[in-house]
Write a protein that holds these residues in place. Structure first.
Motif, PDB file in Angstrom:
ATOM      1  N   UNK A 466       0.638  -1.266   0.142  1.00 59.33           N
ATOM      2  CA  UNK A 466       0.226   0.155   0.141  1.00 59.33           C
ATOM      3  C   UNK A 466       1.198   0.840  -0.232  1.00 59.33           C
ATOM      4  N   UNK A 467       0.344   2.434  -0.984  1.00 64.25           N
ATOM      5  CA  UNK A 467       1.216   3.668  -1.160  1.00 64.25           C
ATOM      6  C   UNK A 467       0.571   4.660  -1.121  1.00 64.25           C
ATOM      7  N   UNK A 468       0.641   5.578   0.043  1.00 66.27           N
ATOM      8  CA  UNK A 468       0.184   6.351   0.656  1.00 66.27           C
ATOM      9  C   UNK A 468       0.804   7.653  -0.870  1.00 66.27           C
ATOM     10  N   UNK A 469      -0.604   8.694  -0.027  1.00 66.28           N
ATOM     11  CA  UNK A 469       0.191   9.694  -1.560  1.00 66.28           C
ATOM     12  C   UNK A 469       0.436  11.451   0.293  1.00 66.28           C
ATOM     13  N   UNK A 470       1.391  11.901  -0.202  1.00 67.30           N
ATOM     14  CA  UNK A 470       1.384  12.843   0.774  1.00 67.30           C
ATOM     15  C   UNK A 470       0.819  14.247  -0.279  1.00 67.30           C
ATOM     16  N   UNK A 508      -8.213   3.188  -2.145  1.00 69.04           N
ATOM     17  CA  UNK A 508      -7.439   2.276  -3.010  1.00 69.04           C
ATOM     18  C   UNK A 508      -8.089   1.587  -3.894  1.00 69.04           C
ATOM     19  N   UNK A 509      -6.500   2.198  -4.640  1.00 69.29           N
ATOM     20  CA  UNK A 509      -7.267   1.229  -6.131  1.00 69.29           C
ATOM     21  C   UNK A 509      -5.558   0.569  -6.681  1.00 69.29           C
ATOM     22  N   UNK A 510      -6.186  -0.306  -7.134  1.00 71.19           N
ATOM     23  CA  UNK A 510      -5.050  -1.008  -7.770  1.00 71.19           C
ATOM     24  C   UNK A 510      -4.094  -0.204  -8.621  1.00 71.19           C
ATOM     25  N   UNK A 511      -2.835  -0.565  -8.919  1.00 72.56           N
ATOM     26  CA  UNK A 511      -2.213   0.515  -9.701  1.00 72.56           C
ATOM     27  C   UNK A 511      -1.396  -1.104 -10.950  1.00 72.56           C
ATOM     28  N   UNK A 512      -1.703  -2.048 -10.685  1.00 72.77           N
ATOM     29  CA  UNK A 512      -1.419  -2.963 -11.936  1.00 72.77           C
ATOM     30  C   UNK A 512       0.517  -3.155 -11.676  1.00 72.77           C
ATOM     31  N   UNK A 513       0.549  -2.917 -11.061  1.00 73.01           N
ATOM     32  CA  UNK A 513       1.605  -3.891 -10.864  1.00 73.01           C
ATOM     33  C   UNK A 513       2.363  -4.055  -9.575  1.00 73.01           C
ATOM     34  N   UNK A 525      -0.598  -0.898  -5.156  1.00 72.14           N
ATOM     35  CA  UNK A 525      -2.399  -0.475  -4.604  1.00 72.14           C
ATOM     36  C   UNK A 525      -1.820   0.630  -3.718  1.00 72.14           C
ATOM     37  N   UNK A 526      -2.493   2.028  -4.553  1.00 64.00           N
ATOM     38  CA  UNK A 526      -2.195   3.438  -3.944  1.00 64.00           C
ATOM     39  C   UNK A 526      -3.433   3.683  -3.825  1.00 64.00           C
ATOM     40  N   UNK A 527      -3.088   4.343  -2.261  1.00 62.55           N
ATOM     41  CA  UNK A 527      -3.906   5.785  -2.568  1.00 62.55           C
ATOM     42  C   UNK A 527      -4.235   6.731  -3.750  1.00 62.55           C
TER      43      UNK A 527
END
Length: 676
Positions: A466-470, A508-513, A525-527
């Motif tokens: 899981x990747x947040x986004x500052x 929280x969505x899949x990036x395909x990576x 998955x990234x916010x």
């Protein structure tokens, strides 16, 4: 077609109530509800413009589960995240996590249940006397975290009124698919100006039994099983509180503790050891002279911790959340204005939380969160109509401490600050003694949470990186809720519809990576902030089929919704399917019996990375008898859930856990609650 004009309309309506066309009328108002809704209703009105549901008394005893999510699941618009039987948070209209405000006596207890699906809510329904659910945006009083709704668990741990003589209650429960053994006791008494409260509870369960199902073995195959592995639990706790009470107010305090040990169904050798200790100070003064007629306040201090313990006994990760919630509000004296009556409240709220996660499964850094908000809510009653309007402005600061000992994934310390604003206008109009029209229009903003901003690691519970986004901005949405209600004696029908249009919805969505971790290759998955549209409908009603010494009521409900990521055209994940509930309730004297069928349609409107969930039908039976012994009253009950032992899966469970944790199988629960 998008509806951005609703945002301007909501904001304008807050500051220009004259635009709301509620005409004066001489019609009698609809019959008032027997119970005043507390949540979102500080003016103690009998009619509220937002859709609500209340569980108390017999209805709460018969629905009570081991968690609030299980207890409330099936109410119109309400479902459960269901991470197995121990960790399932209430979902309202497809929204969960930080969009659903979990309250205890209208205060905000700190925990970590919004952070991860395997983190339980530290509120046990056994000691809750009343639960109120407010569907739809409630951000005026409780902030952006209430944009999806509010669940308020109410007890009397800080007594608000005088208590004459000792009173109390006790409850015993046994059975169900988890072989639950539970007990709770409550004692209250008073002496002069003082009132006292004490309670305690204990609950233990085994692994939950389910119909035979193919359980994934982690190697691409499956093995047949008839239980949810590692789903046993044990919890206990209690509270002591006291108040000085007088005719026009009270001042009191309470201390309470909640402790739980439970298995994590996604990891067969991991258990969670959790505790929450709380201190509550509360008071109210009414009937004051001058322009302010009442003031009230509550300060809640929380100390939360849970440790994730591996099979070897080693503590893998420790989560802590410590802080406070302070709410102060004042009610101004009722004013005569334009032929109507205006009353309202204004106040401030502060929330301070210091969160830390240390260990091998820490996917977020240690953070501090500071909220300060000002709010106002006004109610204008004129003739057969009522207008409710208000606003809230806040400042939120979320700081990350960056990398801690042994960490390298979070980088240097970071800080973000936000100023969210929310506004709403609602109305109640009594068309006749039987018919009532309700509506609510709101514009809401929510600051991103610390995990949406700063997460950056493998989250074992979801099986994803899981990747947040500052750099996330405010979540912004416009929401409309309307309902038409009819009530005539025991018969009633409510038909409601809602819609939400988010210009920036944090998902929280899949990036395909994929990324290589110690657990192997896992998806990323990234916010992400995306435009989202949600809409749906809810219908519920009761019809008296038989009247006399015996009564027979037909009751039911239907709820359905859709939710779409407008950027990709795909549905949002974990949206509940259309549900239909139909029940028959028979009563004669002290006896009651009920049969209920619940149909959940297949949920095949899902994003590409979330598999469909099959439809199911579950039938439940229950019976109860009202007891009267030596001046005491009580209820003995029998409940048989899923009588057909139907294999069913919850569409709102995350995809990685859904095949591991079917819904519970057939279970017989017996219980006794006595009040004296």
């Amino acid at each position: 077609m998008r509806i951005p004009s609703l945002r301007r309309a909501a904001t304008a309506a807050v500051f220009a109530p004259a635009l709301w066309p509620i005409a004066a009328a001489s019609q009698a108002t609809a019959a008032a509800s027997a119970a005043v809704i507390v949540t979102g209703n500080p003016l103690r009105s009998t009619d509220v413009s937002s859709p609500t549901h209340v569980l108390s008394g017999e209805s709460l005893v018969l629905r009570r589960g081991s968690t609030l999510g299980e207890t409330l699941d099936g109410l119109p618009g309400v479902s459960s995240s269901y991470f197995g039987p121990n960790a399932n948070r209430p979902m309202i209209r497809g929204q969960d996590s930080d969009r659903i405000r979990m309250l205890s006596n209208s205060g905000v207890p700190l925990d970590a249940s919004a952070l991860s699906y395997d983190h339980a809510v530290p509120i046990d329904p056994l000691v809750v006397e009343r639960v109120e659910v407010l569907r739809g945006p409630a951000a005026l009083l409780y902030g952006g975290s209430a944009v999806g709704g509010v669940v308020n668990a109410i007890d009397n741990r800080v007594p608000k009124a005088a208590i004459s003589g000792p009173t109390g209650a006790g409850e015993l429960r046994y059975g169900g698919p988890s072989t639950e053994r539970g007990a709770a006791a409550l004692l209250e008494t008073g002496a002069g100006d003082f009132a006292w409260h004490a309670d305690a509870f204990w609950r233990q369960t085994d692994n939950t039994r389910v119909p035979w199902y193919p359980r994934p073995d982690g190697n691409g195959g499956s093995v047949m099983s008839d239980q949810i592995l590692n789903s046993a639990s044990k919890s206990y706790g209690g509270a002591f509180g006291g108040s000085r009470v007088w005719n026009s107010g009270f001042l009191g305090a309470a201390v309470d503790t909640f402790r739980s040990d439970y298995g994590v169904v996604a990891e067969p050798d991991v258990t969670i050891d959790m505790f929450l200790n709380k201190l509550t100070l509360a008071g109210e003064a009414r009937d004051l002279g001058g322009p302010i007629s009442a003031v009230s306040g509550q300060w809640l201090v929380s100390n939360y911790q849970h440790q994730e313990i591996e099979g070897s006994g080693e503590v893998a990760t420790t989560f802590k959340n410590r802080g406070s919630d302070l709410r102060l509000q004042a009610e101004h004296r009722t004013l005569s204005l334009g032929g109507g009556q205006l009353q309202g409240v204004f106040g401030l709220q502060t929330e301070n939380a210091d969160f830390s996660a240390l260990g091998e499964e820490a996917f977020v850094p240690s953070t501090s969160t500071r909220h300060l908000a000002l709010f106002a809510l006004e109610e204008y009653q004129i003739g057969a109509g009522k207008l409710v309007f208000g606003g809230r402005v806040a400042n939120a600061r979320i700081d990350s401490e960056g990398d801690g000992p042994g960490q390298s994934q979070f980088g240097p310390p970071q800080s973000r600050s936000f100023t969210p604003f929310s506004a709403a206008v609602g109305g109640v109009y009594n068309l006749s003694p039987q018919w009532q029209l309700l509506g609510n229009l709101s514009y809401t903003e929510r600051a991103p949470t610390f995990f949406e901003l700063y997460a950056n690691s493998l989250h074992v519970a979801t099986g994803a990186y899981e990747e947040g986004n500052p750099n996330l901005g405010l979540e912004k949405g416009t929401n409309l809720d309307v309902a038409l209600a009819w009530k005539d004696g025991p018969n009633s029908v409510t038909i409601g519809a809602f819609g939400s249009d988010f210009s920036n919805y944090i998902a929280l969505l899949g990036t395909g990576q994929e990324v290589l971790t110690d657990e192997g290759l896992v998806p990323v998955y990234a916010f992400t902030g995306v435009p989202v549209r949600m809409y749906g409908a809810e219908v519920e009603g009761t019809w008296r089929l038989l009247e006399g010494k015996q009564t027979l009521d037909l009751n039911g409900s239907i709820d359905a919704m859709r939710s779409t990521n407008e950027a990709s055209g795909q549905p949002l994940p974990r949206i509940p399917p259309t549900r239909v509930t139909l029940g028959l309730t028979w009563r004669m004297g002290d006896w009651m019996a009920r049969a209920e069928g619940i149909y959940a349609a297949a949920q095949d409107r899902v994003p590409t990375d979330d598999p469909p969930t099959p439809a199911y039908t579950i039938v439940n039976l229950s019976a109860s008898y009202q007891l009267r012994l030596a001046g005491s009253e009580g209820i003995a009950f029998l409940r048989i859930n899923n009588i057909g032992n139907e294999l069913a899966y919850n569409a709102t469970t995350i995809a990685t856990v859904r095949p591991l944790a079917p819904l519970p199988g057939r279970g017989v629960m017996v219980g006794l609650r006595m009040n004296f």
